[in-house]
Design an enzyme around this catalytic site. Structure first.
Site, PDB file in Angstrom:
ATOM      1  N   ASP A 168       0.068  -5.071  18.572  1.00  0.00           N
ATOM      2  CA  ASP A 168      -0.528  -6.056  17.675  1.00  0.00           C
ATOM      3  C   ASP A 168      -0.966  -7.268  18.513  1.00  0.00           C
ATOM      4  OD1 ASP A 168      -1.406  -7.416  15.447  1.00  0.00           O
ATOM      5  OD2 ASP A 168       0.377  -7.025  14.256  1.00  0.00           O
TER       6      ASP A 168
ATOM      7  N   GLU B  59      -1.052 -13.844   7.181  1.00  0.00           N
ATOM      8  CA  GLU B  59       0.195 -13.881   7.943  1.00  0.00           C
ATOM      9  C   GLU B  59       0.581 -15.315   8.313  1.00  0.00           C
ATOM     10  OE1 GLU B  59      -0.369 -11.801  11.665  1.00  0.00           O
ATOM     11  OE2 GLU B  59      -2.501 -11.724  11.305  1.00  0.00           O
TER      12      GLU B  59
HETATM   13  C1  BGC Z   1      -2.015  -8.440  12.442  1.00  0.00           C
HETATM   14  C2  BGC Z   1      -2.517  -7.027  12.374  1.00  0.00           C
HETATM   15  C3  BGC Z   1      -3.979  -6.983  12.691  1.00  0.00           C
HETATM   16  C4  BGC Z   1      -4.248  -7.648  14.021  1.00  0.00           C
HETATM   17  C5  BGC Z   1      -5.711  -7.694  14.397  1.00  0.00           C
HETATM   18  C6  BGC Z   1      -2.428  -9.111  13.722  1.00  0.00           C
HETATM   19  O1  BGC Z   1      -2.043 -10.434  13.753  1.00  0.00           O
HETATM   20  O2  BGC Z   1      -0.605  -8.430  12.351  1.00  0.00           O
HETATM   21  O3  BGC Z   1      -2.251  -6.494  11.113  1.00  0.00           O
HETATM   22  O4  BGC Z   1      -4.400  -5.661  12.707  1.00  0.00           O
HETATM   23  O5  BGC Z   1      -3.775  -8.970  13.977  1.00  0.00           O
HETATM   24  O6  BGC Z   1      -6.407  -8.611  13.664  1.00  0.00           O
HETATM   25  C1  BGC Z   2      -7.158 -13.601  14.382  1.00  0.00           C
HETATM   26  C2  BGC Z   2      -6.511 -12.515  13.564  1.00  0.00           C
HETATM   27  C3  BGC Z   2      -5.186 -12.228  14.111  1.00  0.00           C
HETATM   28  C4  BGC Z   2      -4.354 -13.489  14.209  1.00  0.00           C
HETATM   29  C5  BGC Z   2      -3.023 -13.222  14.814  1.00  0.00           C
HETATM   30  C6  BGC Z   2      -6.261 -14.809  14.439  1.00  0.00           C
HETATM   31  O1  BGC Z   2      -6.814 -15.798  15.236  1.00  0.00           O
HETATM   32  O2  BGC Z   2      -8.383 -13.934  13.858  1.00  0.00           O
HETATM   33  O3  BGC Z   2      -7.263 -11.350  13.560  1.00  0.00           O
HETATM   34  O4  BGC Z   2      -4.549 -11.308  13.296  1.00  0.00           O
HETATM   35  O5  BGC Z   2      -5.014 -14.484  14.957  1.00  0.00           O
HETATM   36  O6  BGC Z   2      -2.192 -14.349  14.813  1.00  0.00           O
END
Ligand code: BGC
Ligand code: BGC
Length: 835
Positions: free
Chosen positions: A321, A517
């Protein structure tokens, strides 16, 4: 091998044979160990020979490049060629050329350039690059694409066949943009709804996740022979939905049996449907029942290699990830031999990929990473690329390439919305509303596609979007207008000054605002009470209820919440989850049209009865929800919910004595504000914006994890502070020995004087920040007693964090909290240092 049904392979094969055609899997007897799964995409001798030949001709740099996945913002097609990059991804809110409104053709053009670059290297046998994207509710990063309900809504449908169709439609949409790999489905079984990713989960009930996982993968991947197939990813392996307190990236303390039979169950049907990639999870697993601490999943050889690859027989590749390797103790974003040795094959290093490649090559040369591990990783990656037909056709040669229409499965999405709605209260026979009735529509989400689509929608957190960013979508209001006739519908955002008696019925569309998230977590001191975070929703219902007209509330949210106050003000209450772009799927069930639809959705998550009722899951001992898992009424059945107790604890759930001021999870409680002279500016939620006033600029930055901090750059006199609408309520016990604690990186020492203030008392922090300059991340603890000695009244703290500088100074701040006990932690500041 024996052939009795006790054999886990066979038992599983039997279990999987039954949930055909919409049937819903029965809970099977618990498994004692991880099952072995046979993939329908079986090993093919000729293909394996070809893989071996390609790998045998690759140099070490080519192999490590093949294992590296940068973000499209940091890697050009030229880089793909020069560094032999095996993959790229676009993160949430990242689009070709930074163009938010890029159409299929623009995405395709970039995909084609990456592809051609990968085929113009000096490798003996050229290997095409694979692009991955988070198409997690339709092709959600793309302008104009149809967005399906988030997974939580699909969970309410209890319809595996629908999931198969959505998987297929999403794959086709993804191919239209030239992309061949999707980071989904999410197979989390979320057990604590405070997690900000609850809506990415189909259900708290593993049976639902189990019945969907295979169907979705089958729809999305097929046998990888068709132009409408893409590679799917089962994520996040493993235990993401079971972290303590629902904390993002936290610790899952399950027993082995719970991990196998609750959190793991989605993976068996996904593998049995042939899923080709699995994503490692940010969480850790500590089986406290036996004292077995597996640590961060990204570093766990036991789980990634011994369980997933060896026991379960997975022969595709494991992708990490976003900067996940950097979270393994002892690792950095650009270096982690441990994660590769653990069994990760493709490494998602969005930014620091050049250093990662150099470091990894050194680690192989020094023997820290065995060459056999690298060969295995590259073998797996190339195997999947061959299986997916990437060597045979370029992105532009796909039948759907560049076709915007292929990204708009609108009828399917509208049906999915209908199936996802759950009627949880129906105390009066109001629905469906007959055409011709005068309808007053109120609430912030009625005409708001951003709230309707939620996180992972064009942008990462789903913030900073307006209706025009979804040109092919309909708001719920637009749907009601069409179904009821425009002249029968009036809309007011807040119902202020509206004469409710002029209408036959009120429809209030309210709920959460977008989050993803981190930001979406409800911290340990928050509660499940929605009105605490969104008083505007309570206010709008108060404005329309009790006026003699029935009130229908449509609640748009990423999870069940404590809404007894809102239920009390509503005659009918619909849980609409995050329906996506097709608002007409909602109006189909509200207003009687030529075609009559009925509610069929059932709660995928238990609905809480009180503000602190978490965890709450079907099957719990003493299970006492307000609405049980599976609840879901028809318009023809009247309920008797009546008046509910709407009280809640004033000081939060009191789970700990730490009071968040500003963090990713608690941004809303004490919003950050900058002040300069007479001017004042509240920092918005948009993580990409820069906020400026004379003398000060604030940008999002990183202290611990992505985008968790604010970098404040002073050039003249100005203040940054976290100011709440109300004073902070600190129980006496917490105040004693408590400290203001925060993480900081001071990048430029103060050139003048810096003060910190709280509730009337002010401290001189110039020396403190001078000492911290240039030292990287530091944790600061200032005892509240130091403030009290300067006159702070702890009962009147509206701005618990306030920093003023009168000259140049730059520091990033994160994790700001009032922490009980922190005054006696090692390293706490002494009051004398603040004079
Ligand atoms: C998320 C994933 C996602 C990845 C790419 C991560 O932060 O946990 O679910 O696929 O980013 O964007
Ligand atoms: C990205 C996301 C990723 C996330 C992880 C963001 O900056 O755009 O795709 O999942 O960072 O923390």
């Amino acid at each position: 091998m024996t052939t009795t049904l006790r054999n886990p392979v066979l038992a599983l094969a039997v279990a999987l044979a039954f949930p055909a055609a919409g049937a819903f899997a029965q809970a099977a007897a618990p498994l004692a160990d991880w099952p072995r799964i046979a993939s329908p995409i079986a090993k093919d001798a000729a293909l394996e020979k070809r893989v071996a030949e390609i790998v045998s001709k690759m140099t070490l740099a080519q192999k490590v490049g093949q294992m590296t996945q940068p973000e499209i913002k940091t890697a050009t097609p030229e880089d793909v060629k020069r560094y032999y990059l095996g993959s790229v991804l676009n993160g949430g809110g990242s689009w070709p050329n930074g163009n938010k409104h890029a159409k299929a053709a623009e995405w395709l053009a970039l995909a084609q350039r990456y592809h051609e670059a990968s085929l113009s290297t000096d490798m003996a046998i050229k290997v095409p690059v694979i692009w991955g994207t988070d198409a997690v509710h339709g092709h959600n990063n793309v302008f104009g694409a149809t967005l399906f309900p988030h997974n939580i809504g699909l969970g309410a449908a209890r319809n595996p066949k629908l999931l198969e169709e959505i998987g297929a439609a999403t794959a086709k949409a993804t191919r239209a943009s030239g992309i061949a790999w999707v980071f989904g489905p999410t197979l989390a079984v979320v057990r604590d709804d405070r997690w900000g990713r609850t809506y990415e989960s189909y259900s708290e009930n593993p049976d639902v996740v189990k019945s969907y996982a295979g169907a979705y993968v089958r729809g999305m991947q097929g046998m990888l022979k068709d132009d409408a197939n893409t590679v799917a990813t089962a994520k996040h392996f493993i235990g993401d939905g079971g972290t303590e307190n629902g904390k993002d990236r936290g610790v899952n303390k399950s027993t082995k049996s719970q991990m196998i039979n609750i959190h793991g169950v989605g993976y068996y049907p996904a593998l049995a449907a042939g899923v080709q990639t699995v994503m490692s999870s940010f969480n850790s697993w500590n089986d406290v029942s036996t004292g077995t601490d597996y640590g961060k999943m990204h570093g766990s050889r036991a789980m990634l290699t011994d369980v997933l690859k060896t026991k379960m027989g997975f022969d595709g590749f494991v992708v990490t990830d976003w900067n996940g390797i950097g979270e393994v103790p002892g690792c950095r974003n650009d270096s982690c031999a441990q994660a590769i040795n653990a069994g990760n094959d493709m490494i998602m290093v969005p930014d620091d990929w050049k250093a990662f490649i150099a470091n990894t090559i050194k680690q192989v040369e020094s023997g820290e990473i065995p060459m056999s591990r690298i060969d295995d990783a590259v073998t797996r990656i190339i195997r999947v690329k061959l299986r997916a037909g990437l060597f045979d056709k370029s992105p532009a040669q796909n039948a759907y390439a560049g076709k915007d229409e292929a990204m708009q499965p609108r009828e399917l999405a509208r049906r999915a919305v209908r199936e996802s709605l759950v009627l949880i209260k129906n105390d009066k026979p109001v629905l469906p509303i007959a055409r011709g009735k005068k309808i007053l529509v109120v609430g912030k989400t009625a005409d708001d596609l951003s709230n309707q689509t939620g996180g992972w929608s064009i942008t990462w957190q789903g913030t900073a979007n307006v209706n025009a960013d979804f040109p092919n979508g309909d708001t719920i209001l637009a749907g009601i207008r069409e179904a009821a006739g425009s002249n029968n519908v009036s809309f007011s955002l807040d119902a202020k000054g509206v004469d409710v008696s002029k209408f036959d019925v009120v429809v209030a569309v309210i709920g959460e605002r977008p989050y993803a998230e981190g930001d979406g977590d409800i911290g340990p001191n928050g509660t499940l009470r929605h009105s605490g975070r969104h008083p505007e929703d309570l206010a709008v219902l108060q404005a329309v209820a009790g006026k003699g007209k029935p009130v229908v509330t449509v609640f748009v949210s990423g999870r069940p919440l404590y809404v007894n106050d809102l239920l009390n003000l509503s005659d009918v209450f619909v849980a609409a989850w995050l329906p996506g772009t097709e608002g007409k799927g909602v109006s189909d069930l509200l207003v009687a049209g030529p075609k009559r639809y009925e509610f069929t959705g059932k709660l995928p998550f238990s609905w809480p009865k009180s503000a602190c009722q978490t965890e709450l899951n079907v099957g719990d001992k003493n299970y006492a929800p307000l609405f049980a898992y599976g609840h879901g009424l028809k318009t023809t059945t009247l309920s008797k919910v009546g008046k509910l107790d709407a009280t809640y604890p004033a000081g939060g759930c009191g789970i700990s004595n730490t009071f968040p001021v500003f963090s990713q999870a608690d941004r809303a409680s004490f919003p950050l504000t900058i002040r300069s002279g007479e001017q004042q500016l509240v920092l918005g939620a948009d993580l990409n914006s820069t906020f400026s006033l004379p003398g000060v600029t604030v940008q999002t930055s990183q202290v611990n994890t992505q985008q968790d901090a604010k970098l404040v750059t002073w050039s003249g006199p100005a203040t940054i502070e976290a100011r709440g609408a109300r004073a902070m309520v600190l129980p006496a016990a917490a105040g004693k020995d408590a400290a203001l604690r925060f993480d900081t990186i001071v990048s430029n020492a103060p050139a003048g004087k810096v003060t910190m203030a709280m509730g009337g008392g002010t401290l001189d922090a110039t020396g403190l920040f001078k000492n911290l300059a240039g030292k990287g991340k530091q944790v600061v603890r200032i005892p509240l007693s130091c403030f009290q000695a300067k006159g702070t009244d702890l009962a009147k703290v509206e701005a618990p964090f306030s920093v003023t500088s009168n000259a140049a100074f730059a520091a990033a701040f994160a994790n700001i909290e009032i922490a009980g006990g922190a005054a006696s932690e090692a390293g706490a500041v002494k009051c004398e240092e603040l004079k």
